[in-house]
Enzyme design. Structure first.
Site, PDB file in Angstrom:
ATOM      1  NE  ARG A   1      -6.995   5.800   2.748  1.00  0.00           N
ATOM      2  CZ  ARG A   1      -7.873   4.936   3.225  1.00  0.00           C
ATOM      3  NH1 ARG A   1      -9.111   5.297   3.416  1.00  0.00           N
ATOM      4  NH2 ARG A   1      -7.499   3.710   3.539  1.00  0.00           N
TER       5      ARG A   1
ATOM      6  CG  ASP B   1      -9.080  -2.596  -4.068  1.00  0.00           C
ATOM      7  OD1 ASP B   1      -8.528  -1.987  -3.136  1.00  0.00           O
ATOM      8  OD2 ASP B   1      -9.838  -3.558  -3.887  1.00  0.00           O
TER       9      ASP B   1
ATOM     10  CE1 TYR C   1     -13.154  -7.324   1.336  1.00  0.00           C
ATOM     11  CE2 TYR C   1     -11.439  -8.893   0.759  1.00  0.00           C
ATOM     12  CZ  TYR C   1     -11.875  -7.802   1.482  1.00  0.00           C
ATOM     13  OH  TYR C   1     -11.031  -7.186   2.368  1.00  0.00           O
TER      14      TYR C   1
ATOM     15  NE  ARG D   1      -9.740   8.276  -2.718  1.00  0.00           N
ATOM     16  CZ  ARG D   1     -10.922   8.668  -2.353  1.00  0.00           C
ATOM     17  NH1 ARG D   1     -11.539   9.640  -2.967  1.00  0.00           N
ATOM     18  NH2 ARG D   1     -11.521   8.055  -1.354  1.00  0.00           N
TER      19      ARG D   1
ATOM     20  NE  ARG E   1      -4.277  -1.571   0.480  1.00  0.00           N
ATOM     21  CZ  ARG E   1      -5.405  -1.451   1.174  1.00  0.00           C
ATOM     22  NH1 ARG E   1      -5.630  -0.393   1.905  1.00  0.00           N
ATOM     23  NH2 ARG E   1      -6.306  -2.398   1.130  1.00  0.00           N
TER      24      ARG E   1
HETATM   25  O1  CP3 Z   1      -0.052  -1.445  -2.496  1.00  0.00           O
HETATM   26  C1  CP3 Z   1      -0.348  -0.507  -3.266  1.00  0.00           C
HETATM   27  O2  CP3 Z   1       0.105   0.645  -3.144  1.00  0.00           O
HETATM   28  C2  CP3 Z   1      -1.230  -0.809  -4.479  1.00  0.00           C
HETATM   29  C3  CP3 Z   1      -2.607  -0.554  -4.328  1.00  0.00           C
HETATM   30  C4  CP3 Z   1      -3.536  -1.465  -3.547  1.00  0.00           C
HETATM   31  C5  CP3 Z   1      -4.749  -0.983  -3.007  1.00  0.00           C
HETATM   32  N1  CP3 Z   1      -5.456  -2.051  -2.524  1.00  0.00           N
HETATM   33  C6  CP3 Z   1      -5.168   0.417  -3.011  1.00  0.00           C
HETATM   34  C7  CP3 Z   1      -6.239   0.865  -2.115  1.00  0.00           C
HETATM   35  C8  CP3 Z   1      -3.488  -2.849  -3.308  1.00  0.00           C
HETATM   36  C9  CP3 Z   1      -2.386  -3.846  -3.621  1.00  0.00           C
HETATM   37  C10 CP3 Z   1      -4.721  -3.196  -2.669  1.00  0.00           C
HETATM   38  C11 CP3 Z   1      -5.073  -4.568  -2.297  1.00  0.00           C
HETATM   39  C12 CP3 Z   1      -6.258  -4.817  -1.462  1.00  0.00           C
HETATM   40  N2  CP3 Z   1      -7.481  -4.203  -1.524  1.00  0.00           N
HETATM   41  C13 CP3 Z   1      -6.349  -5.838  -0.509  1.00  0.00           C
HETATM   42  C14 CP3 Z   1      -5.270  -6.842  -0.211  1.00  0.00           C
HETATM   43  C15 CP3 Z   1      -4.173  -6.257   0.556  1.00  0.00           C
HETATM   44  C16 CP3 Z   1      -4.440  -6.093   1.995  1.00  0.00           C
HETATM   45  O3  CP3 Z   1      -4.356  -4.949   2.466  1.00  0.00           O
HETATM   46  O4  CP3 Z   1      -4.656  -7.106   2.666  1.00  0.00           O
HETATM   47  C17 CP3 Z   1      -7.636  -5.796   0.052  1.00  0.00           C
HETATM   48  C18 CP3 Z   1      -8.169  -6.705   1.139  1.00  0.00           C
HETATM   49  C19 CP3 Z   1      -8.347  -4.765  -0.602  1.00  0.00           C
HETATM   50  C20 CP3 Z   1      -9.768  -4.363  -0.401  1.00  0.00           C
HETATM   51  C21 CP3 Z   1      -9.878  -2.982   0.042  1.00  0.00           C
HETATM   52  N3  CP3 Z   1      -9.536  -1.875  -0.712  1.00  0.00           N
HETATM   53  C22 CP3 Z   1     -10.388  -2.515   1.272  1.00  0.00           C
HETATM   54  C23 CP3 Z   1     -10.852  -3.415   2.395  1.00  0.00           C
HETATM   55  C24 CP3 Z   1     -10.327  -1.125   1.241  1.00  0.00           C
HETATM   56  C25 CP3 Z   1     -10.867  -0.160   2.256  1.00  0.00           C
HETATM   57  C26 CP3 Z   1     -10.012  -0.078   3.446  1.00  0.00           C
HETATM   58  C27 CP3 Z   1      -9.346   1.248   3.516  1.00  0.00           C
HETATM   59  O5  CP3 Z   1      -8.147   1.286   3.805  1.00  0.00           O
HETATM   60  O6  CP3 Z   1     -10.046   2.262   3.299  1.00  0.00           O
HETATM   61  C28 CP3 Z   1      -9.746  -0.738   0.005  1.00  0.00           C
HETATM   62  C29 CP3 Z   1      -9.506   0.664  -0.439  1.00  0.00           C
HETATM   63  C30 CP3 Z   1      -8.165   0.998  -0.981  1.00  0.00           C
HETATM   64  N4  CP3 Z   1      -7.387   0.195  -1.770  1.00  0.00           N
HETATM   65  C31 CP3 Z   1      -7.499   2.247  -0.804  1.00  0.00           C
HETATM   66  C32 CP3 Z   1      -6.288   2.171  -1.511  1.00  0.00           C
HETATM   67  C33 CP3 Z   1      -5.255   3.246  -1.690  1.00  0.00           C
HETATM   68  C34 CP3 Z   1      -8.043   3.443  -0.058  1.00  0.00           C
HETATM   69  C35 CP3 Z   1      -8.978   4.143  -1.004  1.00  0.00           C
HETATM   70  C36 CP3 Z   1      -9.029   5.622  -0.838  1.00  0.00           C
HETATM   71  O7  CP3 Z   1      -8.189   6.348  -1.423  1.00  0.00           O
HETATM   72  O8  CP3 Z   1      -9.951   6.071  -0.167  1.00  0.00           O
END
Ligand code: CP3
Length: 341
Positions: free
Chosen positions: A27, A72, A147, A36, A23
């Site tokens: 943010r 994502d 999911y 964003r 990640r």
């Molecule tokens: O690593 C990186 O920089 C690449 C981008 C990336 C995102 N999500 C961006 C993201 C990657 C590799 C993911 C994978 C992801 N997404 C996973 C597996 C990795 C892990 O953390 O276990 C999972 C379970 C998800 C599902 C997901 N996406 C959730 C549960 C959420 C909401 C939680 C939160 O932090 O708000 C997201 C949103 C998300 N994915 C954001 C980002 C940058 C936040 C979105 C925003 O900008 O508001």
């Protein structure tokens, strides 16, 4: 092109231990927040120029040795046919959770070029701009299944485990469809230019070792085997892996991603010389003082030494509240103390 990361994935000698952060685009960075503020998260994922832009931000700002495609894991689930929304406080919501045979039958195995062309376009832009390797990714079959069946995040995974125990035939049919999707999706990412791929098994740790081995593992192993025919490293990140390492050891990937709950020396001993390791600083250590972060980096570098190769990373994603300076401290410490000369 800095290929230190790829060399470490393959267990080749490197001048220093490479590092990136799960990640790493997100943010906690004001440059990400600025992008964003103008678009919602899904639009960001689906606009190649913007997705490429935020992918590049941590490369310059942190000085990491690899980039990860900004997207994502749920993008592929949407392409399978489930309506996807992200709400700022509640996380992802997938409409119409799949719990019946009709639901499983309705899911598609999407063609990436047709249904997710923006992912491939983002990869193509990034390969023109990057000076470090690009990692593509997908959710692992089990994590995607949670999911798809729950319709979002979950606490007890009631519906997922109920399907697994009450209707194993249907559960297997669903896992097979997801696995086929994961293979197609990552093959397309590799063809477009991804130089390594990571499977995120974020929810592996909620399973008993019995169910993980018998019901889940065969699918992820099949996906890894299918991806091994391409000449790119496959990374399998298993969150909460401590109780599963004896099984994970048979996965056949190039790199195992380790969460922070396991001592790296123990992981290295358990997994032997067949795998490089990735990890595993607790993301919350980035809230400690600079000297403490550096000490913990040194500790992990030392403990990972017996492994075939080591890619330094966090043990899970960086939190939005993290100070950027702490992430920079971590990267600099890895580069300083992880020299192999
Ligand atoms: O690593 C990186 O920089 C690449 C981008 C990336 C995102 N999500 C961006 C993201 C990657 C590799 C993911 C994978 C992801 N997404 C996973 C597996 C990795 C892990 O953390 O276990 C999972 C379970 C998800 C599902 C997901 N996406 C959730 C549960 C959420 C909401 C939680 C939160 O932090 O708000 C997201 C949103 C998300 N994915 C954001 C980002 C940058 C936040 C979105 C925003 O900008 O508001």
């Amino acid at each position: 092109m800095n290929d230190t990361f790829l060399r470490a994935c393959r267990g080749e000698k490197t001048d220093y231990t490479p590092v990136w952060l799960m990640r790493q685009a997100g943010r906690y960075m004001k440059e990400y927040q600025e992008v964003r503020a103008k678009v919602d998260f899904l639009t960001l994922c689906k606009t190649p120029e913007l997705a490429a832009k935020v992918t590049l931000q941590p490369i310059d700002i942190l000085g990491v040795d690899a980039a990860i495609l900004f997207s994502d894991i749920l993008i592929a689930v949407e392409a399978m046919g489930m309506p996807l929304e992200f709400h700022d406080k509640k996380g992802p919501i997938l409409g119409d959770p799949v719990r019946t045979k009709a639901g499983v039958d309705r899911l598609a195995i999407p063609d990436t070029e047709d249904s997710m062309p923006f992912v491939l376009e983002t990869i193509r832009i990034l390969r023109r701009e990057l000076t470090v390797p690009l990692i593509g990714f997908s959710g692992a079959p089990w994590t995607l299944a949670t999911y798809i069946i729950e319709g979002g995040s979950s606490k007890n995974f009631l519906h997922t485990k109920k399907m697994m125990y009450q209707n194993p035939g249907l559960f297997t049919a669903l896992m097979e469809k997801i696995t086929a999707t994961v293979i197609e999706y990552l093959s397309a990412q590799i063809a477009a230019g991804a130089q390594a791929v990571q499977l995120f098994d974020s929810w592996a740790g909620i399973l008993t070792p019995y169910d993980y081995e018998k019901t889940i593992f065969p699918h992820v192993k099949a996906a890894i085997k299918a991806l091994k025919k391409y000449d790119v490293p496959v990374i399998y990140f298993v969150n909460d892996c401590a109780g599963l390492l004896d099984v994970v050891k048979k996965c056949g990937a190039d790199v195992i991603g380790i969460d922070w709950r396991v001592d790296m020396a123990r992981a290295a001993k358990k997994l032997g010389k067949k795998y490089s390791l990735q990890g595993n600083l607790d993301p919350l250590v980035l809230f400690a003082a600079k000297e403490h972060i550096e000490d913990r980096v040194k500790d992990i570098l030392f403990k990972a030494e017996p492994a075939r190769g080591h890619i330094f990373n966090l043990g899970h994603g960086i939190l939005p509240e993290t100070p950027v300076e702490s992430a920079i401290t971590m990267v600099e410490a890895v580069h300083r103390y992880g020299r192999n000369d």
